[in-house]
Design a protein around this motif. Sequence first.
Motif, PDB file in Angstrom:
ATOM      1  N   LYS A 236       1.052  -1.159  -0.241  1.00 15.75           N
ATOM      2  CA  LYS A 236      -0.146   0.030  -0.278  1.00 15.75           C
ATOM      3  C   LYS A 236       0.777   1.058  -0.158  1.00 15.75           C
ATOM      4  O   LYS A 236       0.558   1.763  -1.051  1.00 15.75           O
ATOM      5  CB  LYS A 236      -1.027   0.073   1.358  1.00 15.75           C
ATOM      6  CG  LYS A 236      -2.113  -0.620   0.964  1.00 15.75           C
ATOM      7  CD  LYS A 236      -2.837  -1.237   2.065  1.00 15.75           C
ATOM      8  CE  LYS A 236      -3.818  -2.018   2.254  1.00 15.75           C
ATOM      9  NZ  LYS A 236      -4.796  -2.181   3.155  1.00 15.75           N
ATOM     10  N   LEU A 237       2.105   1.034   0.910  1.00 12.66           N
ATOM     11  CA  LEU A 237       2.761   2.537   1.202  1.00 12.66           C
ATOM     12  C   LEU A 237       3.159   2.515  -0.647  1.00 12.66           C
ATOM     13  O   LEU A 237       3.816   3.290  -0.520  1.00 12.66           O
ATOM     14  CB  LEU A 237       3.927   2.518   1.757  1.00 12.66           C
ATOM     15  CG  LEU A 237       3.785   2.479   3.163  1.00 12.66           C
ATOM     16  CD1 LEU A 237       5.214   2.567   4.419  1.00 12.66           C
ATOM     17  CD2 LEU A 237       3.328   4.157   3.497  1.00 12.66           C
ATOM     18  N   PHE A 240       0.657   3.876  -2.822  1.00  7.95           N
ATOM     19  CA  PHE A 240       0.938   5.295  -2.542  1.00  7.95           C
ATOM     20  C   PHE A 240       2.018   6.567  -2.823  1.00  7.95           C
ATOM     21  O   PHE A 240       1.995   7.869  -3.559  1.00  7.95           O
ATOM     22  CB  PHE A 240       0.678   5.495  -0.554  1.00  7.95           C
ATOM     23  CG  PHE A 240       1.052   6.822  -0.033  1.00  7.95           C
ATOM     24  CD1 PHE A 240      -0.831   7.992  -0.237  1.00  7.95           C
ATOM     25  CD2 PHE A 240       2.191   7.251  -0.282  1.00  7.95           C
ATOM     26  CE1 PHE A 240       0.101   9.122   0.277  1.00  7.95           C
ATOM     27  CE2 PHE A 240       2.164   8.680   0.949  1.00  7.95           C
ATOM     28  CZ  PHE A 240       0.885   9.666   0.918  1.00  7.95           C
ATOM     29  N   THR A 302      -4.996   8.301   2.748  1.00  6.33           N
ATOM     30  CA  THR A 302      -4.268   7.517   2.283  1.00  6.33           C
ATOM     31  C   THR A 302      -3.451   6.511   2.902  1.00  6.33           C
ATOM     32  O   THR A 302      -3.902   5.706   2.905  1.00  6.33           O
ATOM     33  CB  THR A 302      -4.055   7.830   1.373  1.00  6.33           C
ATOM     34  OG1 THR A 302      -4.911   8.770   0.913  1.00  6.33           O
ATOM     35  CG2 THR A 302      -3.548   7.018   0.362  1.00  6.33           C
ATOM     36  N   ALA A 306      -3.209   2.796   4.774  1.00  8.24           N
ATOM     37  CA  ALA A 306      -2.233   2.253   4.445  1.00  8.24           C
ATOM     38  C   ALA A 306      -1.478   1.930   5.651  1.00  8.24           C
ATOM     39  O   ALA A 306      -0.532   0.897   5.763  1.00  8.24           O
ATOM     40  CB  ALA A 306      -0.977   2.597   3.685  1.00  8.24           C
TER      41      ALA A 306
END
Length: 309
Positions: A236-237, A240, A302, A306
């Motif tokens: 997820k990072l 991002f 966001t 994450a």
Amino acid sequence: MPTINKTKVHLISGFLGTGKTTALKSLMAQKDPDEKWVIIVNEFGEIGIDGAVLSDDGIPVAEIAGGCLCCTAGSQMGATVQKMLQEAQPDRLMIEASGLAHAASVIDELKAKPLGDLLEVAAVFTVVDPRQFISPDYAGQALYKDQIGVCDVLVASKTDLCSPEQLAEFHEKAAKLFPPKAKVVEVQNARLDIQWLDIPVTEKSRYRLKALPDNTMGYQSEGFTFPAGQDFDGEKLTRFFDELPNMTEGLVRAKGVFQVLGTWVWLNWVDGRWGASQVSWRRDSRFELIAKSFDADLIEQTLNEALEK
């Protein structure tokens, strides 16, 4: 369940010969007589403090020799700390690490169970010689970067041996460290101020950057912090950082340190690309960006999404 009063632990780190021992002795001389301290000194191939001399002040001292706390002597630390806490029930534990110790590994052990249930990692100090700090030969060494990166208070000793230009370069480089230090100080004869032990080491969850590169073009800044102990999802990072240029206008800088799967990584966006590397920072996860415009609430949402659930 009853609340356990944790003992504050302070690590004093720094390369060989920078004045860690003198710094610790200066704090001992200023100690409130009503406050109980214990001290651990780690020696590895250098002349350290004689435990008997330190005990002259009635402060229990343990010496751990034969290697660094982060590696060969590390197995002794847990047992030594627990024994000292049980016997003395101190308010503070002071640890002088070997000049060859990886400070981040020591902090990891202090935070892990069972020590983490007994200790609160308070202000961490690293003592440096500014001439070494500004030298590429030192700055590029993993051990040296680890000691610099992990501290809250960066202490410049041996300042009497430095030129005004060297000290100016030290402060310029220190001001650019990320994450920023809680305090950067010059000292004479490695003398620390005892009030620095209680320097706040936690950031508010959102903050403005203290300085922007050139704000005449209308750049905005924002920083976000997350408590240590919360892991981020690496995938997820990655998404991002991939999507960040589309979430902002005129992005010029984005960087962060994140706890991922129990380790700590530094993610840095520059010139349209981003990269990752390991970092020694242990205090919190945090992210900063500078851009023409962005939705700070969306960025924070966001990042929260994450986090590992």
